[in-house]
Scaffold this motif. Sequence first.
Motif, PDB file in Angstrom:
ATOM      1  N   THR A1204       0.753  -1.160  -0.170  1.00 54.54           N
ATOM      2  CA  THR A1204      -0.004   0.013  -0.056  1.00 54.54           C
ATOM      3  C   THR A1204       0.948   1.194   0.036  1.00 54.54           C
ATOM      4  N   MET A1205       2.190   1.200   0.114  1.00 50.03           N
ATOM      5  CA  MET A1205       3.015   2.164  -0.053  1.00 50.03           C
ATOM      6  C   MET A1205       3.173   2.780  -1.479  1.00 50.03           C
ATOM      7  N   TRP A1206       2.671   3.943  -1.610  1.00 53.84           N
ATOM      8  CA  TRP A1206       2.619   4.473  -3.004  1.00 53.84           C
ATOM      9  C   TRP A1206       3.616   5.817  -2.900  1.00 53.84           C
ATOM     10  N   ILE A1207       4.290   6.049  -3.921  1.00 55.60           N
ATOM     11  CA  ILE A1207       5.187   7.197  -4.184  1.00 55.60           C
ATOM     12  C   ILE A1207       4.599   8.369  -4.852  1.00 55.60           C
ATOM     13  N   GLU A1208       4.392   9.458  -4.452  1.00 52.84           N
ATOM     14  CA  GLU A1208       4.100  10.603  -5.311  1.00 52.84           C
ATOM     15  C   GLU A1208       5.239  11.346  -5.853  1.00 52.84           C
ATOM     16  N   ARG A1209       5.716  10.942  -7.020  1.00 49.35           N
ATOM     17  CA  ARG A1209       6.845  11.340  -7.575  1.00 49.35           C
ATOM     18  C   ARG A1209       6.353  12.409  -8.626  1.00 49.35           C
ATOM     19  N   THR A1210       6.972  13.535  -8.321  1.00 52.52           N
ATOM     20  CA  THR A1210       6.424  15.040  -9.147  1.00 52.52           C
ATOM     21  C   THR A1210       7.655  15.012 -10.112  1.00 52.52           C
ATOM     22  N   THR A1211       7.296  15.303 -11.312  1.00 56.52           N
ATOM     23  CA  THR A1211       8.492  15.403 -12.453  1.00 56.52           C
ATOM     24  C   THR A1211       8.180  17.072 -13.006  1.00 56.52           C
ATOM     25  N   TYR A1212       9.137  17.500 -12.549  1.00 57.43           N
ATOM     26  CA  TYR A1212       9.314  19.006 -12.976  1.00 57.43           C
ATOM     27  C   TYR A1212      10.255  19.120 -14.415  1.00 57.43           C
ATOM     28  N   ILE A1213       9.283  19.802 -15.332  1.00 55.67           N
ATOM     29  CA  ILE A1213       9.841  19.956 -16.660  1.00 55.67           C
ATOM     30  C   ILE A1213       9.961  21.350 -16.920  1.00 55.67           C
ATOM     31  N   THR A1214      10.968  22.004 -17.043  1.00 55.24           N
ATOM     32  CA  THR A1214      11.460  23.247 -17.446  1.00 55.24           C
ATOM     33  C   THR A1214      11.293  23.704 -18.799  1.00 55.24           C
ATOM     34  N   ALA A1215      11.065  24.911 -19.308  1.00 53.26           N
ATOM     35  CA  ALA A1215      10.916  25.416 -20.638  1.00 53.26           C
ATOM     36  C   ALA A1215      12.292  25.177 -21.289  1.00 53.26           C
ATOM     37  N   TYR A1216      13.146  25.381 -20.747  1.00 49.33           N
ATOM     38  CA  TYR A1216      14.564  25.363 -21.016  1.00 49.33           C
ATOM     39  C   TYR A1216      15.493  24.459 -20.400  1.00 49.33           C
ATOM     40  N   ARG A1217      16.542  24.085 -21.136  1.00 49.94           N
ATOM     41  CA  ARG A1217      17.654  23.142 -20.358  1.00 49.94           C
ATOM     42  C   ARG A1217      18.401  23.805 -19.619  1.00 49.94           C
ATOM     43  N   PHE A1218      19.054  23.149 -18.737  1.00 52.68           N
ATOM     44  CA  PHE A1218      20.108  23.856 -17.788  1.00 52.68           C
ATOM     45  C   PHE A1218      21.320  23.331 -18.255  1.00 52.68           C
ATOM     46  N   PRO A1219      22.485  24.105 -18.242  1.00 55.35           N
ATOM     47  CA  PRO A1219      22.516  25.588 -18.013  1.00 55.35           C
ATOM     48  C   PRO A1219      21.599  26.179 -19.060  1.00 55.35           C
ATOM     49  N   GLY A1220      21.584  27.545 -18.873  1.00 60.79           N
ATOM     50  CA  GLY A1220      20.938  28.252 -19.915  1.00 60.79           C
ATOM     51  C   GLY A1220      21.203  29.823 -19.560  1.00 60.79           C
ATOM     52  N   ILE A1221      20.298  30.635 -20.019  1.00 60.59           N
ATOM     53  CA  ILE A1221      20.357  32.097 -19.801  1.00 60.59           C
ATOM     54  C   ILE A1221      20.036  32.249 -18.381  1.00 60.59           C
ATOM     55  N   LEU A1222      19.372  31.713 -17.682  1.00 66.24           N
ATOM     56  CA  LEU A1222      19.164  31.854 -16.323  1.00 66.24           C
ATOM     57  C   LEU A1222      19.563  30.673 -15.633  1.00 66.24           C
ATOM     58  N   LYS A1223      19.540  30.984 -14.140  1.00 64.44           N
ATOM     59  CA  LYS A1223      19.878  29.888 -13.142  1.00 64.44           C
ATOM     60  C   LYS A1223      18.591  29.214 -12.737  1.00 64.44           C
ATOM     61  N   TRP A1224      17.599  29.472 -13.227  1.00 70.76           N
ATOM     62  CA  TRP A1224      15.979  29.040 -12.892  1.00 70.76           C
ATOM     63  C   TRP A1224      15.138  29.008 -14.209  1.00 70.76           C
ATOM     64  N   PHE A1225      14.198  28.134 -14.023  1.00 66.45           N
ATOM     65  CA  PHE A1225      13.107  28.209 -15.002  1.00 66.45           C
ATOM     66  C   PHE A1225      11.798  27.594 -14.077  1.00 66.45           C
ATOM     67  N   GLU A1226      10.651  28.109 -15.007  1.00 62.53           N
ATOM     68  CA  GLU A1226       9.454  27.578 -14.170  1.00 62.53           C
ATOM     69  C   GLU A1226       9.263  26.274 -14.720  1.00 62.53           C
ATOM     70  N   VAL A1227       8.282  25.339 -13.674  1.00 64.95           N
ATOM     71  CA  VAL A1227       8.149  24.056 -14.124  1.00 64.95           C
ATOM     72  C   VAL A1227       6.597  23.745 -13.941  1.00 64.95           C
ATOM     73  N   LYS A1228       6.329  22.347 -14.208  1.00 61.05           N
ATOM     74  CA  LYS A1228       4.935  21.535 -14.161  1.00 61.05           C
ATOM     75  C   LYS A1228       5.290  20.393 -13.508  1.00 61.05           C
ATOM     76  N   SER A1229       3.998  19.476 -12.970  1.00 58.93           N
ATOM     77  CA  SER A1229       4.335  18.496 -12.129  1.00 58.93           C
ATOM     78  C   SER A1229       3.512  17.282 -12.611  1.00 58.93           C
ATOM     79  N   VAL A1230       3.766  15.915 -12.473  1.00 60.21           N
ATOM     80  CA  VAL A1230       2.757  14.696 -12.727  1.00 60.21           C
ATOM     81  C   VAL A1230       3.023  13.776 -11.521  1.00 60.21           C
ATOM     82  N   GLU A1231       2.240  12.754 -11.613  1.00 59.91           N
ATOM     83  CA  GLU A1231       2.377  11.921 -10.405  1.00 59.91           C
ATOM     84  C   GLU A1231       2.376  10.635 -11.068  1.00 59.91           C
ATOM     85  N   ILE A1232       3.346   9.467 -10.318  1.00 59.57           N
ATOM     86  CA  ILE A1232       3.578   8.424 -10.949  1.00 59.57           C
ATOM     87  C   ILE A1232       3.179   7.027  -9.898  1.00 59.57           C
ATOM     88  N   SER A1233       2.883   5.719 -10.343  1.00 64.94           N
ATOM     89  CA  SER A1233       2.351   4.774  -9.468  1.00 64.94           C
ATOM     90  C   SER A1233       3.439   4.208  -8.708  1.00 64.94           C
TER      91      SER A1233
END
Length: 1443
Positions: A1204-1233
């Motif tokens: 019954t142990m589930w893992i909520e794994r959030t995958t954050y996908i950025t608009a640009y790859r690191f490294p880039g023109i900034l040290k940070w980028f905005e993200v979105k999230s998903v959940e896995i089983s």
Amino acid sequence: LKEAIVEGIGQQEIIIPADLPLVQELGATLREWAQIWQDLYANKTTLFRSVQQMAYSLIEYRSQIVSGTLPKDDLVELKKKVTAKIDYGNRILGLDLVVRDEAGNTLDPDHTSTVSLFRAHETASRSVDDRIQEEKVTFWFFMTISHLISLLATLFSTVHTYSLLMNLKNFVCNIGEDAELLMSLYDPDQSEFISENFLVRWDSMGMPKEIEKLNNLPALFTDLSSSDLMRQRLFLVCQIIRVGCMELKEGKKQTGGLRRPFGVAVMDITDIAHGKIDDEDKQHFIPFQQQLIMSPLIPSRVIGENEPLTAVFNKVIATREVNHKGQGLFVTLKLLAGDLAQVRKDYPHFVDRSTAIVRKMGFPEIILPGNVRNDIYVTLLQGEFDRGKKKTPKNVEVILSVHDDEGNPMEKAIFPGAGYDGITEYKSVIYYQVKQPCWNETVKVTIPIEDVCRCHLRVMFRHRSSQDSRDKSEKPFGMAFERLMRGDGTTLRDGRHELIVYKEKEKQTGKQFHHSGVIPMTKDSFQIATLTCSTKLTQNVDLLGLLNWRSNPEDLEQILQRLMEVEGGEIVKFLQDTLDALFSIMMETSEKETYDTLVFNALVFIITLIGDIKFQHFNPVLETYINKHFNASSLLFQGAILKYLPSIINDIQTVFDPIFYCSLYNPSPPPPCLLLISPVTLTLLDVECLSLLWQGYYLACMTAILKQMDDMHYAHYISTFKTRQDIIDFLMETFIMFKDLMGNVFPADWIIMNLVQMQVFLRAINQYSEVLNMYFLDQAHFEIQLWNNYFHLTVAFLTHKTLQLESFSQEKRNKILNKYGDMRKTIGFKMRDMWYNLGPHKMRFIPTMVGPILEVTLVPEPELRKATIPIFFDMMQCEHNFSPGRTFETFENELITKLDEEVEGGRGDEQYKILLEKILLEHCRRHRYLSQSGEELALLLSSLLENLLAYRTITHDESPEHRMSCTVNVLNFYKEKKREDIYIRYLYKLRDLHLDCENYTEAAYTLLLHAELLEVFDTLKNGQHVWTQQELKERLIQEIICYLDKGKPTVHTKRRSYKLCPLLQIKQAQFYENIMHAMRPQPEYFAVGYYGLGFPSFLRNKMFIYRGKEYEWLEDFSLKLLSQFPNAVRMTSTAPPGDNISNSGGQYIQCFTVKPVLTVPCQFKDKGVPEQILNYYRTNEVDQFQYSRPFRKGEKDPDNEFATMWIERTTYITAYRFPGILKWFEVKSVEISPLENAIETMEMANEKLSNLVQQQACDRSLSINPLSMMLSGIVDPAVMGGFSNYEKAFFTDTYMLEHPKDQERIDVLKHLIALQIPLLADGIRIHGEKATEQLKPLHNRLVTCFQDLRDKVEKHYGVITLGKKSRVGSVVMPYILSSTLRRMSTVSTLSNGSSGLSSGSVSSDGPSCLSSQESVPAPHFSFFCLLTTGNSCFSLFITVSFL
């Protein structure tokens, strides 16, 4: 509540305070200065203290004026000080100049001619300039004198003068007759009085004589020094004198009006003087002790009336308990810092006209110049009188008066106590039948200084009888006198004086007492004491000779020499008069050099004297004298300068600006000295300098003429032009002249003059606009340049800084609106009407007028914006109608360009953004053809404004990260709009921000975006040199490589079409050398969420991935993050927040570590790649990050918690790859089983095992301990390879029935388990080769456990082989990527020899440098390499062109 005058009713109601105009101006000035003062403090400027002192001075002045205690002359003088201080402060603060009339009242421009107003401004400005220059000169002279004094003596701390405020609230005592209360300060240890008396007269009903002073009888004891207050004991004493009969008893008609001792009261005020007690509202009770007539039956502890006054006070002070029976005085006391003048300024509510001033019997520690005093204190000490024919001693009354040489009494010259006017004759207290009475009564004698030399004290003695009938027959029985000035001109010496008592002859008894009938009688005696407190009367004959040097000019040399022998204390008392005398001698004998040295030596002697420690307190006296009295000789000083001006003016011309000379010439009547200067300077002045000076007069005269013209005058003047061309020339010149004159002639602080000029120009412009409509609007006579000049003039007028009301204080804004209105709206509405009048000519002003119209719409005035923003829609409509493509692209591009410039320059706001979008949408949606395209433009402009406003706001932010975010938002906008010119400009702004923060990697990636825009063969101009885009691109690439070389983190770039130069070849060789050996720190990645409405819009309720710096961990990163938002709260949970947090007004920050997801480049797939290269891709070229949070679904299984142990794994996908023109980028999230989590866990375990085995095989020197621990953790039966729980959770029939769609993933998990066996086999083999004798038992156990594990896995999940092993010394096994491992796990391996991956699939010689899938056409040669330098690494895909 304050008194006020109300004018008008309802909305038109105006409340005018009833205060004096000067008080209102003071309040307005202080309010305006307060905000500036606060800003100065925030910016830590040195001007802060100066403004503070000026504000405190104005507050003091206002208190004095409001108190209403100032005489008229003092009020006039104070008004001059206030206006001078306000004008001076306004100038140094850059505020407006206030023009006044001769009485100091503010000038009204409606009732003052324009030229007079200009002259008033000029006079006021010159006055302030002179004041500033005077401050500099005074400061210079003061510093010079101070330096001289500091060389002679040590600087001492300032010694203050103090004052004691006493208020007699009540006196409770049953006397039955009138009484006098004499209160003073007393030192019991020295048995001396410190101050003169404060006199209060009480009537027989127990009330003050002045009934209006009931419960409020204030007195101020002044001139107290610190030594006075720090005495061991200090008392407030009061002598109560009964005024009435000789004895309080019934009987025959008794003599009245006799002053008889009745009692005393004392209070210890030592703690108050020392500052230990400070409660002005506390009423202190002083008990009363009565004096009795002594007799043998009265005990000794009772106080007798015939005892000396000092003895009475000392006896009462020594008595601890007093049986006062509730009788005594009620007083309040407060110690105040400062002398009388200072206290009146600082505490006008305490000290007013009703306050009695009680002077110290002596001088204060410092005697400031201007403090004139001429008091002689006379104390009636004691006497001894023969009883004559009487059986008992006489009841002696002493009568003191002051007479001149003619015997005439000096009226009201004697003051028995402060609080009452002087009297001509003073009568002493009468002691009943005492042979040797001791009075100790002190009075003050004050007469004009010029009368002192001819006056003397006369003392009369008279016996007073208790019965009225006998008393009337009693005549004075003796007389004594003492002259106030000696024959040499010095004043009566201080101290005791024995007076000779003259008595009349027997035969003259009963006759009137005259001088001619008296003879000296030596048996009677009388003593007085005198103390002279005068700043004009000296007791030193040598000092007197200096002060009166004009009387004996022939003895001047001897007088100056003897001055050096005068005692220092006497000189400092008369410091001002002494210095005045010395400077007078210097000025009046300047033609002779006889006395120069003597006067100079005398001045040095005085300065040396003041530098002595004994007279340290007189340093402020000298400073005050310099500030107040030295300027008196400034005119003579200027006169001396004039003699040398012609000889030095050529030298001055090389130092000072020519405008300095212009200030010497003034068309108004100049001072006499300037009449001499002007002819000299006029020959040296530049013509341009004079023209600058006369421009102000010219403009004032022109403004005055235009102000007098009405509509008829304008119409008549235009009609005088003969041709249309004449009108064009006139309007052209006028428009240009108006534009040049606005704000460029009068100084910016001449606000009234500038407003009058603008008001007159506004009326003239409106008149000329009618001429444009009348003569130059039709098609045949349309003059585009004339109209263009008109529009630019109106825009310059409307945007002039004098009219920008929003930049002024509210009070100043209201004054301008009430007087002139908002002239911007008037001219703006007129310009709008003129635009609409253009008709078909509008297209000729597009796009040139887009920028000026934008300036108008950006003025922060709502009504003006609503009236002018529709012009934009009109421009869109015009271009749409007249352009071939039916677009408004030209207008759009120009508006975007100008909007960027204006907003970056500080104009525009959120309200403008909303209003612009609203108005454009309203107009476009009603249009048939512009509804869609116009709406798109409106939304586009709104988005642009939002980004630009955020960028402008954040440019002043201390956080460089915020500035970078806003910059990226703006450049992304321009990239989408394909505005390459503006896009590149913001790229370089971002580059500069990165360089300031030493983010060299990000700076390189930023420049990379510019390089990608460049073509090979195009050219562009850079200054005078014409660059090809290829040359610029090569230059950029070199700069990029330089930044990448400086950057500490590992980075990767991929470039083509770059000519390989020798320098790059050297760098490449260095990088190859470090590929396999240099250690590169792997950066951490952090997820940061900003929740709450308190954050800026570009952060609000968003989550970002941050790339940390090398060796930067979570705690360090969190502290740095929270320091940017000190009010933010760090969230402890990593779960997404609820709406209560997201919609709150606060700031909440969520921060935790995330793991990057490896993405292998396509050129490395199915190839063996060294681990060092794979490590690079684990933290670089990544755009996916994972964070796992365990939670349960359903009920907990006690036998297997993994079910019954589930893992909520959030995958954050950025608009640009690191490294880039900034040290940070905005993200979105998903959940896995949980099953997906198990698969990923097995993949990572296999990959980790494979990497560890490779390392041990390649480097035999590595420690075997990590391999031992990992193998033991997998093959141990207690763990069963870490997958036994997976079998129980997922490989059951129950799970398959519940999750039929997971069959494919279950197969993948089984094959991953099978794949682990060959990896373990290689690991155990290498472990056996490297195991020492101590590890042999452990190795044997690992072999046994592994055999059991292999049998089980191969039985249930099949067999997988990795191929044959290579020879020792070469690569032991292929480099395997996780994706390869996973693909191999999908191959069915039911038999031991089938479907294996042979070793031939990977070259034994290592990885290929060039992928077989990459083909490069001739004549280019492309190759891939990984470059490292120190801790830096980047890969280059280079194409070399062979030319």
